[in-house]
Design a protein around this motif. Structure first.
Motif, PDB file in Angstrom:
ATOM      1  N   GLY A  42      -2.842  -1.446 -17.509  1.00 41.10           N
ATOM      2  CA  GLY A  42      -2.492  -2.628 -18.288  1.00 41.10           C
ATOM      3  C   GLY A  42      -3.674  -3.535 -18.577  1.00 41.10           C
ATOM      4  O   GLY A  42      -3.532  -4.542 -19.258  1.00 41.10           O
ATOM      5  N   ASN A  43      -4.865  -3.185 -18.072  1.00 40.40           N
ATOM      6  CA  ASN A  43      -6.056  -3.990 -18.304  1.00 40.40           C
ATOM      7  C   ASN A  43      -7.007  -3.279 -19.252  1.00 40.40           C
ATOM      8  O   ASN A  43      -6.890  -2.081 -19.490  1.00 40.40           O
ATOM      9  CB  ASN A  43      -6.779  -4.282 -16.982  1.00 40.40           C
ATOM     10  N   SER A  44      -7.944  -4.032 -19.777  1.00 39.64           N
ATOM     11  CA  SER A  44      -8.959  -3.467 -20.663  1.00 39.64           C
ATOM     12  C   SER A  44     -10.331  -3.828 -20.112  1.00 39.64           C
ATOM     13  O   SER A  44     -10.460  -4.613 -19.174  1.00 39.64           O
ATOM     14  CB  SER A  44      -8.788  -3.993 -22.082  1.00 39.64           C
ATOM     15  N   GLY A  52      -4.836  -7.994 -17.922  1.00 34.10           N
ATOM     16  CA  GLY A  52      -3.812  -8.255 -18.931  1.00 34.10           C
ATOM     17  C   GLY A  52      -4.346  -8.195 -20.349  1.00 34.10           C
ATOM     18  O   GLY A  52      -3.740  -8.743 -21.254  1.00 34.10           O
ATOM     19  N   ASN A  53      -5.495  -7.562 -20.545  1.00 36.68           N
ATOM     20  CA  ASN A  53      -6.118  -7.444 -21.876  1.00 36.68           C
ATOM     21  C   ASN A  53      -6.473  -8.792 -22.479  1.00 36.68           C
ATOM     22  O   ASN A  53      -6.560  -8.932 -23.693  1.00 36.68           O
ATOM     23  CB  ASN A  53      -5.213  -6.666 -22.844  1.00 36.68           C
ATOM     24  N   ARG A  54      -6.687  -9.813 -21.647  1.00 37.35           N
ATOM     25  CA  ARG A  54      -7.015 -11.155 -22.146  1.00 37.35           C
ATOM     26  C   ARG A  54      -8.529 -11.287 -22.317  1.00 37.35           C
ATOM     27  O   ARG A  54      -9.262 -11.506 -21.356  1.00 37.35           O
ATOM     28  CB  ARG A  54      -6.499 -12.223 -21.184  1.00 37.35           C
ATOM     29  N   ARG A  60      -9.019   0.566 -22.888  1.00 41.39           N
ATOM     30  CA  ARG A  60      -7.806   0.007 -22.288  1.00 41.39           C
ATOM     31  C   ARG A  60      -7.181   1.089 -21.420  1.00 41.39           C
ATOM     32  O   ARG A  60      -7.154   2.261 -21.807  1.00 41.39           O
ATOM     33  CB  ARG A  60      -6.828  -0.421 -23.382  1.00 41.39           C
ATOM     34  N   LYS A  61      -6.707   0.688 -20.254  1.00 40.45           N
ATOM     35  CA  LYS A  61      -6.001   1.626 -19.385  1.00 40.45           C
ATOM     36  C   LYS A  61      -4.513   1.377 -19.541  1.00 40.45           C
ATOM     37  O   LYS A  61      -4.021   0.282 -19.241  1.00 40.45           O
ATOM     38  CB  LYS A  61      -6.423   1.461 -17.932  1.00 40.45           C
TER      39      LYS A  61
END
Length: 137
Positions: A91-93, A13-15, A42-43
């Motif tokens: 949606g993740n990095s 979640g890019n957190r 980031r994807k």
């Protein structure tokens, strides 16, 4: 030169909390490692992989990663970025870190002077170590 390693750390979640940053800085300050490359990707939901700026990932207004801005040896190529991105969920990095193990450089030099050669290396994943330890207890 010491052994060169890399890690790819996924942030669902890019957190990115930045909690590990002071520990990374400490390793550099103590001369344990030298950062050769640090990149963030980031994807996207469509599967494409894009680079991210080294900046304020926690949103508090402070440049959390400014100390590493420009950390680029050129070892990471576009194919490496794409490969790292393929391991991510949409949606993740992720952070991609390439580093030299400075602590091992004198040891490696001494071995080479004596004619020794590295014939194998690897890494045992922490979950595998924990499972093996649990099995022996």
């Amino acid at each position: 030169m010491g052994p060169i390693d890399y890690i790819v750390v996924e942030f669902p979640g890019n957190r990115m909390t930045g909690e590990g940053l002071p520990l990374l800085v400490d390793l550099v300050d103590r001369g344990v490692i030298r950062i050769l490359d640090l990149m963030f990707v980031r994807k996207e939901e469509d599967g494409s992989v894009v680079g991210m700026e080294v900046a304020d990932f926690t949103g508090d207004g402070a440049l959390d990663l400014a100390i590493f801005e420009g950390a680029s040896s050129g070892l990471l190529g576009e194919d490496d970025i794409e490969e790292a991105g393929s391991a991510l969920e949409p949606g993740n990095s992720a952070g991609i870190l390439v580093y030299e193990n400075l602590w091992a450089a004198p040891f490696a030099t001494a071995l080479r002077r004596g004619g020794a050669q590295l014939v194998a290396s690897g890494r045992i994943p922490v979950p595998a170590v924990l499972a093996a330890l649990d099995a022996t207890e």
